[in-house]
Design an enzyme around this catalytic site. Structure first.
Site, PDB file in Angstrom:
ATOM      1  N   HIS A   1      72.374  53.972  47.058  1.00 47.50           N
ATOM      2  CA  HIS A   1      71.012  53.877  46.517  1.00 47.50           C
ATOM      3  C   HIS A   1      70.514  55.291  46.229  1.00 47.50           C
ATOM      4  O   HIS A   1      70.268  56.062  47.160  1.00 47.50           O
ATOM      5  CB  HIS A   1      70.081  53.164  47.502  1.00 47.50           C
ATOM      6  CG  HIS A   1      70.377  51.715  47.668  1.00 47.50           C
ATOM      7  ND1 HIS A   1      70.134  51.028  48.840  1.00 47.50           N
ATOM      8  CD2 HIS A   1      70.906  50.807  46.803  1.00 47.50           C
ATOM      9  CE1 HIS A   1      70.494  49.767  48.689  1.00 47.50           C
ATOM     10  NE2 HIS A   1      70.969  49.608  47.462  1.00 47.50           N
TER      11      HIS A   1
ATOM     12  N   HIS B   1      71.971  55.247  54.588  1.00 52.06           N
ATOM     13  CA  HIS B   1      70.879  54.794  53.720  1.00 52.06           C
ATOM     14  C   HIS B   1      69.564  55.438  54.137  1.00 52.06           C
ATOM     15  O   HIS B   1      69.482  56.126  55.152  1.00 52.06           O
ATOM     16  CB  HIS B   1      70.728  53.264  53.814  1.00 52.06           C
ATOM     17  CG  HIS B   1      71.738  52.499  53.028  1.00 52.06           C
ATOM     18  ND1 HIS B   1      71.439  51.831  51.865  1.00 52.06           N
ATOM     19  CD2 HIS B   1      73.071  52.305  53.240  1.00 52.06           C
ATOM     20  CE1 HIS B   1      72.535  51.254  51.397  1.00 52.06           C
ATOM     21  NE2 HIS B   1      73.539  51.525  52.216  1.00 52.06           N
TER      22      HIS B   1
ATOM     23  N   GLU C   1      70.373  53.566  58.867  1.00 50.20           N
ATOM     24  CA  GLU C   1      69.099  53.650  58.159  1.00 50.20           C
ATOM     25  C   GLU C   1      68.285  54.833  58.668  1.00 50.20           C
ATOM     26  O   GLU C   1      68.022  54.948  59.867  1.00 50.20           O
ATOM     27  CB  GLU C   1      68.296  52.359  58.373  1.00 50.20           C
ATOM     28  CG  GLU C   1      68.939  51.113  57.782  1.00 50.20           C
ATOM     29  CD  GLU C   1      68.771  51.033  56.278  1.00 50.20           C
ATOM     30  OE1 GLU C   1      68.151  51.952  55.692  1.00 50.20           O
ATOM     31  OE2 GLU C   1      69.238  50.043  55.690  1.00 50.20           O
TER      32      GLU C   1
END
Length: 554
Positions: free
Chosen positions: A295, A391, A465
């Protein structure tokens, strides 16, 4: 592209040319680089304004357009790319100043990772901004990165981004935007810093899908400065290339690190693969696979990745031990095209690559297809002890992990899923939240890297994360610095050694502790002997969603 010898097998060593852009994108010739700087003390969260306090902001239709840059997309899909993007002379998207007394800001974002589409002046020092959606889509507006010039030091400016996509955001919990002053960088050695007051995040438009607004006030540090705003510390494809060039030129580190091309992206940008291990035979060595930046708007993951690589390639005795024990296969930037053009989530296929692992075609999602194929090939020869995909997260503070617990395994296997995150929380108590970790394998997440690698047979497969904001642990309540983000990579290495320690004490301690936590979560007394092996993962976890949105995994 060179022909492939077998699926997932890396190509020969490669050169690192300038980034390739879709031919619809205009690119300014200046090279945008920023100095690195760590603030002398942690930068606290901003007390957020309540929705009832959100100031009324004029709509864009009530002001004057002072910047408008929107790629003229030929059709609805990517066709071709070239170094430098669009051919021909550059357009002038910024309205010219009327004279030295004109205080209008000059906006620009036609550089790597920039994505401002429009700026509308709605007051003497107030601007409404529109972000460009991910290319070849009409959505995914979250990341932002743009430049302003012609600043004034005294006035209080207000900026409002009018088309944020997500209904919830850490901006409602104290997250502040980043500012970079070129004058401060040159004269005082100060880099990116957190700024902004009166920050509010609220629903704007009444249409469908609804748009949300992010608004903040700021005073610039100097008259006539060149400044940049960003959602998180930018880390561009060019920055990765500079890192890899320095690595290849270092005779010490290049002895145990080979850089090759995993494949090339849709635009023809190289997706690099680093193989790191001690020189000599790799017989009997297990494999660790690490990836980041699927991403593109989650730039904090690249800083964590850089910290991981810096430590693993260092002369530290733990790094030497890791290189002796394992072969590391590292893909530091899975979606370079998205990073180059300033997308938030998608590749140039106009879709989220982290939903395409299960059905990806090499022609549409080359990065994730070749990564999966490489892991499949490695698994045929040796054990992959860990897969970790880095991420960023826009709705939850701290650092945490998603793992894989489908509920069909025995108690011991399900407990072991929780051991690595628990160990990482002990090594990073002021950053990592074990209680925020989730392990459900939801149907909507089957196409993610985490679940796909687990389905292939990687028993410990995780998404790491990293919050866009910072930490609420250990009394911090402050933003992550670049130093914080890089430390996560080093802490991950330390945790890997703990996890694979042949002495069983640490593992056994964490298994007992994880079992006690789960028993307590079910309302039982730890040590009561009750079994939870037949309890579903959804029952073990709270009802709050662990993912960044209903369709995303970070």
């Amino acid at each position: 592209m060179q022909p492939w010898r077998s699926p997932g097998e890396p190509q020969a060593p490669f050169s690192l040319p300038a980034p390739r852009w879709p031919v619809e994108c205009e690119v300014i010739p200046e090279t945008i680089e920023h100095i690195e700087w760590v603030p002398p003390k942690p930068e606290p969260f901003c007390p957020p304004m309540g929705l009832e306090q959100a100031l009324y902001t004029f709509g864009e239709e009530q002001g004057t357009v002072v910047y408008h840059s929107s790629p003229v997309l030929q059709g609805s899909c990517f066709t071709r790319a070239r170094v430098g993007g669009a051919l021909g002379p550059l357009s002038s998207p910024a309205a010219p100043l009327e004279g030295p007394q004109d205080t209008t800001l000059l906006f620009e974002s036609r550089f790597e990772s920039g994505n401002l589409q429009k700026a509308v002046k709605v007051g003497p020092y107030e601007y409404v901004l529109i972000l460009r959606p991910d290319l070849y889509t009409a959505k995914h507006t979250q990341w932002f990165y743009f430049r302003v010039q012609n600043t004034r030091r005294e006035p209080l400016y207000r900026f409002t981004i009018a088309n944020m996509a997500k209904p919830k955001s850490l901006y409602g919990q104290g997250l502040r935007p980043l500012l970079y002053s070129q004058q401060d960088a040159q004269s005082r050695g100060i880099g990116w810093r957190r700024v902004g007051n009166d920050i509010c995040y609220y629903r704007g438009s009444a249409g469908e899908p609804p748009m949300f607004r992010l608004s903040w006030t700021v005073r610039f540090p100097h008259d006539g400065d060149t400044c940049f705003f960003a959602a998180c510390y930018p880390y561009t494809y060019s920055e990765l290339q500079r890192y890899l060039r320095a690595l290849a030129a270092d005779p010490a580190r290049s002895r145990y690190c080979t850089v090759r091309a995993l494949c090339r992206s849709l635009a023809g940008n190289t997706i690099p693969l680093l193989t790191i291990t001690s020189p000599g035979s790799t017989a009997g060595k297990r494999v660790v696979v690490v990836s980041a930046r699927v991403h593109p708007g989650e730039s904090g993951s690249s800083w964590a990745m850089r910290g991981f690589l810096d430590f693993l390639l260092s002369p530290h005795e733990d790094a030497q031990l890791l290189r002796r024990l394992f072969v590391f296969e590292v893909v530091p930037m899975l979606n370079p095209d998205g990073v180059v053009v300033g997308n938030s989530r998608c590749s140039l296929a106009g879709r989220d690559p982290n939903r395409a692992y299960g059905k990806a075609l090499p022609s549409s999602f080359p990065g994730v297809w070749h990564l999966r194929a490489m892991v499949q090939r490695v698994l045929a020869e040796r054990e992959v002890v860990l897969y970790c995909d880095f991420h960023g997260h826009s709705r939850k503070n701290n650092v945490f992990m998603y793992g894989c617990d489908a509920g069909g395994d025995g108690t011991g296997t399900r407990l072991r899923q929780r051991v690595f995150p628990l160990m990482l929380s002990k090594n990073a108590p002021d950053k990592f939240s074990f209680s925020s970790c989730k392990y459900q394998v939801q149907k909507s997440k089957e196409g993610t890297g985490r679940v796909s690698m687990w389905r292939l047979g990687v028993s410990h497969s995780y998404t790491l994360e990293v919050a866009f904001s910072g930490s609420t642990l250990g009394g911090r309540n402050s933003h992550f610095s670049v130093e914080d983000l890089e430390s996560l990579g080093r802490l991950l290495c330390a945790t890997l050694l703990d996890f694979c320690d042949p002495a069983p004490a640490k593992l056994q301690q964490c298994l007992v502790e994880a079992d006690a936590l789960l028993q307590r979560q079910m309302g039982r007394e730890p040590g009561s002997g009750g079994s939870w092996s037949n309890v579903s993962p959804s029952e073990l976890e709270s009802s709050t969603s662990g993912s960044d949105s209903s369709v995303s995994d970070g």
